[in-house]
Design a protein around this motif. Structure first.
Motif, PDB file in Angstrom:
ATOM      1  N   PHE A 293       7.832   1.518  18.774  1.00 52.51           N
ATOM      2  CA  PHE A 293       7.298   2.795  18.304  1.00 52.51           C
ATOM      3  C   PHE A 293       6.220   2.595  17.244  1.00 52.51           C
ATOM      4  N   SER A 294       6.301   1.519  16.494  1.00 55.24           N
ATOM      5  CA  SER A 294       5.261   1.231  15.510  1.00 55.24           C
ATOM      6  C   SER A 294       3.930   0.974  16.195  1.00 55.24           C
ATOM      7  N   ALA A 295       3.951   0.253  17.315  1.00 52.90           N
ATOM      8  CA  ALA A 295       2.710  -0.016  18.051  1.00 52.90           C
ATOM      9  C   ALA A 295       2.137   1.255  18.650  1.00 52.90           C
ATOM     10  N   ILE A 296       3.019   2.145  19.130  1.00 55.85           N
ATOM     11  CA  ILE A 296       2.548   3.387  19.744  1.00 55.85           C
ATOM     12  C   ILE A 296       2.020   4.370  18.707  1.00 55.85           C
ATOM     13  N   LEU A 297       2.673   4.406  17.522  1.00 57.09           N
ATOM     14  CA  LEU A 297       2.291   5.366  16.479  1.00 57.09           C
ATOM     15  C   LEU A 297       1.254   4.814  15.509  1.00 57.09           C
ATOM     16  N   GLU A 298       0.760   3.619  15.770  1.00 65.96           N
ATOM     17  CA  GLU A 298      -0.291   3.046  14.931  1.00 65.96           C
ATOM     18  C   GLU A 298      -1.557   3.899  15.049  1.00 65.96           C
ATOM     19  N   PRO A 299      -2.326   4.085  13.946  1.00 64.19           N
ATOM     20  CA  PRO A 299      -3.474   5.009  13.975  1.00 64.19           C
ATOM     21  C   PRO A 299      -4.466   4.762  15.101  1.00 64.19           C
ATOM     22  N   ASP A 300      -4.801   3.509  15.385  1.00 66.52           N
ATOM     23  CA  ASP A 300      -5.753   3.233  16.463  1.00 66.52           C
ATOM     24  C   ASP A 300      -5.175   3.605  17.823  1.00 66.52           C
ATOM     25  N   ALA A 301      -3.873   3.407  17.996  1.00 69.96           N
ATOM     26  CA  ALA A 301      -3.239   3.781  19.257  1.00 69.96           C
ATOM     27  C   ALA A 301      -3.232   5.301  19.432  1.00 69.96           C
ATOM     28  N   LEU A 302      -2.934   6.022  18.349  1.00 63.98           N
ATOM     29  CA  LEU A 302      -2.961   7.485  18.418  1.00 63.98           C
ATOM     30  C   LEU A 302      -4.366   7.997  18.682  1.00 63.98           C
TER      31      LEU A 302
END
Length: 292
Positions: A58-67
């Motif tokens: 979830f950290s990778a998905i919610l990272e600013p660049d991912a969002l």
């Protein structure tokens, strides 16, 4: 019973047994290909994404660049899909309801994105709207950016997805004929009334099917968008481009986590596609039965 009839019956039974064996072999090969080339890669993507636990996932998905990449992907989809719906309905109406010179050429050109590489399509937009392109200086003088900005990404997405809606509607509208529209016209219906109350209800499932295909293609587009985006993190990266950057930076767990999200969206699209596909088949069969 004669010897010839017994021999014929034995030959027929042998043929049926051979046919059953061939059918089982073909079905088994299909499942094997599905598992090796679709099921196993999907399992690997999800398992690698969850390799470091749900927290890292979830950290990778919610990272600013991912969002930001997810947001840009949604923006491209929300703009390109409605544009393709308008084009697809208009093209299908034109092709199925009218006869005119160049009709076959128009149908052929609709399929152009299927035969042209997406990378070539992206390069075409760079040559047209880039700084050294035909309209580059004009756009620069008016402080407008198309290439390496959101408009270029939307244009590239529209190009690679515009055949889907039209190709689903054209065969169905041709099979349905014009009897219902002609009856509505005789009863005094206007053009818009005829479209909203007669034509659209008859093609709604095929239209939804085309929208689903268009949406799936827009979410996963890589080649054309890669050329026109500039790969600016947090600004012009869509989800496929963000996954590529993470993978090239050896952030494998993060790359597979974002890829898992994209795969989940693809699976949801696949389920919707299957459900709508069944309705479209029923609609086409009923249209063919009416014409017969």
């Amino acid at each position: 019973m004669s010897y010839s009839s017994v021999s014929a019956a034995a030959s027929a039974n042998a043929a049926r047994r051979g046919s059953a064996v061939s059918r089982r072999i073909l079905i088994g090969l299909c499942w094997l290909v599905f598992i090796l080339f679709l099921g196993l890669p999907l399992f690997i993507v999800v398992s690698q994404g969850l390799k470091n636990g749900l927290g890292a996932f979830f950290s990778a998905i919610l990272e600013p660049d991912a969002l930001s990449a997810l947001k840009l992907t949604v923006i491209a989809v929300l703009i390109s899909v409605p544009l393709n719906v308008v084009f697809g309905v208009s093209a299908a109406w034109c092709v199925s309801k009218y006869s005119f010179r160049g009709k076959s050429m128009l149908v052929t050109l609709i399929d152009l994105p299927f035969s042209v590489s997406p990378v070539i399509a992206g390069l075409i937009y760079v040559l047209i709207f880039g700084l050294q392109g035909w309209f580059g200086e004009t756009l620069r003088d008016h402080d407008l950016k198309v290439i390496f900005a959101v408009p270029g990404i939307v244009l590239a997405t529209v190009f690679v997805t515009f055949p889907f809606v039209a190709r689903e509607l054209i065969p169905l509208m041709q099979a349905q004929g014009q009897e219902q529209e002609e009856a509505a016209r005789v009863l005094g219906a206007s053009g818009w009334q005829m479209f909203w109350r007669v034509t659209l209800p008859n093609v709604k499932w095929a239209l939804l099917y085309g929208v689903i295909l268009c949406n799936a293609r827009a979410m996963g587009e890589f080649g054309a968008v890669s050329v026109v985006s500039g790969h600016i993190r947090g600004q012009t990266n869509t989800m496929p481009l963000h996954i590529e950057i993470l993978y090239n930076e050896y952030q494998f767990a993060a790359a597979f986590a974002v890829a898992s999200l994209l795969a989940l969206l693809a699976l949801v699209t696949l389920v919707l596609k299957y459900a709508v596909e069944q309705r479209v088949k029923k609609q086409k069969r009923s249209a063919s039965d009416r014409n017969e």
